[in-house]
Design an enzyme around this catalytic site. Sequence first.
Site, mmCIF file in Angstrom:
data_model
loop_
_atom_site.group_PDB
_atom_site.id
_atom_site.type_symbol
_atom_site.label_atom_id
_atom_site.label_comp_id
_atom_site.label_asym_id
_atom_site.label_seq_id
_atom_site.Cartn_x
_atom_site.Cartn_y
_atom_site.Cartn_z
ATOM 1 N N CYS A 59 1.036 -1.135 -0.042
ATOM 2 C CA CYS A 59 -0.163 -0.040 -0.120
ATOM 3 C C CYS A 59 1.024 1.357 -0.068
ATOM 4 O O CYS A 59 1.777 1.513 0.908
ATOM 5 C CB CYS A 59 -1.001 -0.063 1.187
ATOM 6 S SG CYS A 59 -1.815 1.677 1.548
ATOM 7 N N CYS A 62 0.491 3.357 3.315
ATOM 8 C CA CYS A 62 0.954 2.901 4.850
ATOM 9 C C CYS A 62 2.545 3.399 5.129
ATOM 10 O O CYS A 62 3.048 3.638 4.340
ATOM 11 C CB CYS A 62 0.893 1.483 4.675
ATOM 12 S SG CYS A 62 -0.536 0.455 4.991
ATOM 13 N N HIS A 125 -4.340 0.590 8.237
ATOM 14 C CA HIS A 125 -4.698 0.124 6.793
ATOM 15 C C HIS A 125 -6.246 -0.187 6.814
ATOM 16 O O HIS A 125 -7.074 -0.164 5.799
ATOM 17 C CB HIS A 125 -3.828 -0.770 6.224
ATOM 18 C CG HIS A 125 -4.007 -1.110 4.491
ATOM 19 N ND1 HIS A 125 -3.684 -0.439 3.686
ATOM 20 C CD2 HIS A 125 -4.893 -2.130 4.251
ATOM 21 C CE1 HIS A 125 -4.132 -0.977 2.539
ATOM 22 N NE2 HIS A 125 -4.976 -2.003 2.773
ATOM 23 N N ASN A 165 -13.533 10.229 -0.814
ATOM 24 C CA ASN A 165 -14.102 9.166 -1.630
ATOM 25 C C ASN A 165 -13.902 7.792 -1.366
ATOM 26 O O ASN A 165 -12.701 7.228 -1.190
ATOM 27 C CB ASN A 165 -13.355 9.410 -3.101
ATOM 28 C CG ASN A 165 -14.408 9.134 -4.189
ATOM 29 O OD1 ASN A 165 -15.788 9.114 -4.030
ATOM 30 N ND2 ASN A 165 -13.835 8.735 -5.385
ATOM 31 N N SER A 173 -9.139 4.186 -5.372
ATOM 32 C CA SER A 173 -8.184 3.057 -5.792
ATOM 33 C C SER A 173 -7.309 2.425 -4.640
ATOM 34 O O SER A 173 -6.866 1.370 -4.845
ATOM 35 C CB SER A 173 -7.221 3.943 -6.978
ATOM 36 O OG SER A 173 -6.440 5.055 -6.132
ATOM 37 N N HIS A 176 -6.824 2.199 1.908
ATOM 38 C CA HIS A 176 -6.214 2.673 3.106
ATOM 39 C C HIS A 176 -7.272 4.072 3.345
ATOM 40 O O HIS A 176 -7.205 4.904 2.501
ATOM 41 C CB HIS A 176 -4.804 2.964 2.726
ATOM 42 C CG HIS A 176 -4.378 3.484 4.238
ATOM 43 N ND1 HIS A 176 -3.121 2.765 4.862
ATOM 44 C CD2 HIS A 176 -4.384 4.296 5.182
ATOM 45 C CE1 HIS A 176 -2.530 3.325 5.931
ATOM 46 N NE2 HIS A 176 -3.416 4.240 6.319
ATOM 47 N N HIS A 178 -8.478 7.317 3.665
ATOM 48 C CA HIS A 178 -7.889 8.690 3.658
ATOM 49 C C HIS A 178 -8.753 9.595 2.657
ATOM 50 O O HIS A 178 -9.790 9.324 2.426
ATOM 51 C CB HIS A 178 -6.725 8.395 2.671
ATOM 52 C CG HIS A 178 -6.957 8.246 0.998
ATOM 53 N ND1 HIS A 178 -7.309 6.803 0.649
ATOM 54 C CD2 HIS A 178 -7.001 8.765 -0.149
ATOM 55 C CE1 HIS A 178 -7.687 6.691 -0.663
ATOM 56 N NE2 HIS A 178 -7.795 8.064 -1.021
ATOM 57 N N GLN A 180 -9.129 13.504 0.622
ATOM 58 C CA GLN A 180 -8.455 14.567 -0.138
ATOM 59 C C GLN A 180 -8.662 15.874 -0.241
ATOM 60 O O GLN A 180 -9.850 16.277 0.308
ATOM 61 C CB GLN A 180 -8.446 14.075 -1.793
ATOM 62 C CG GLN A 180 -8.041 12.875 -2.320
ATOM 63 C CD GLN A 180 -8.160 12.585 -3.576
ATOM 64 O OE1 GLN A 180 -7.469 13.299 -4.266
ATOM 65 N NE2 GLN A 180 -8.888 11.595 -3.796
HETATM 66 ZN ZN LIG Z 1 -2.170 1.047 3.781
#
Ligand SMILES: [Zn+2]
Length: 358
Positions: A59, A62, A125, A165, A173, A176, A178, A180
């Site tokens: 990933c 990570c 993750h 998203n 995509s 993990h 996250h 933006q």
């Molecule tokens: Zn990750």
Amino acid sequence: MHRQLEMTGNNTLFDSPHRRYNPLTREWILVSPHRAKRPWQGQVEKTPPENLPEYDPTCYLCPGNERAGGVKNPAYTGTFVFDNDFAALLPEAPHPQIQAPSADSLFKAEPETGICRVICFSPRHDLTLPQLTLEEAERVITAWSDQTAGLIRNPDIVHVQVFENKGAVMGCSNPHPHSQIWSQSQIPTEPAKELLSQKDYIAIHGRPLLLDYLAEEQARGERIVAANEHFTAVVPFWAVWPFEVLVIAHRAVTTLPGLTQPERRALAEIYQSVTTRYDNLFEISFPYSMGFHQAPNDKLDHPEWVLHAHFYPPLLRSATVRKFMVGYEMLGMPQRDITPETAAARLRSLPEIHYTRR
Ligand SMILES: [Zn+2]
Ligand SMILES: [Zn+2]
């Protein structure tokens, strides 16, 4: 025959096809409640949980792992922010050698500059926002707020779009957890529409549109999903997506950096409350696009603006049956079957403890 509908879900007219107005965007949506009763022969099975590892060596988000261009992530322990390696906007767009278009040109184009960042919620993750502790979730809100505050010190940044998203179905995509930030020199289409409608509303009524709307929703109660001292989450009267949610601040605060610490904590709490209910609805990690709408950074006061967040989740009946915006909706206008009142009642009735902890 044209009938004006009263704005109440108790009205039996709401059992038949009707359209509802979104005063933020000044657009209409078609509601077809009778279609929710039609027989359904599609799949309704649950998908097995993903069982992600705490750390994934492949990933790129990570801690300690390598990203594009050989950059190595630090061994971060809280939130982690970096400039997007594949940014949609660049700080210095080359000014194209094109002639300035005439006002009525059919071929208008302009340079657009900006800064795009990625914010990882935590080193884990496998933990989404509702699975973090409240303290950890608050640190995510604080990171969004600090990033916004830093970006708007740049006079070239007029709009800061914080968004998450989530889920492969949304085209995300990397699993993990996250979010933006895309920040830019022009106001994008959706907040630009909301800016005009909120400005017009306060000019006529002397109060912010969203605070008047919030007071109406609080009085009616039927579309409220969750609330605390500083924020309320509703399925908006004009919702397009089946389980769409609008989170509204209780005062006319215009940006994330304008929130006090207790408000940031309350926002983290309501974010977790909404996303826990989402996950519990079909007992899956519920996909959505979510984003904050903040007032523009244009040196002007924005008494019309109230900080809010939109959650747009695509799922309709199960983990595998989603709503598509196709056909009539591409060519005419958005349409929904289950009413916003039904969706709100379902979300409200769900337990506030995440299904993975039960
Ligand atoms: Zn990750
Ligand atoms: Zn908005």
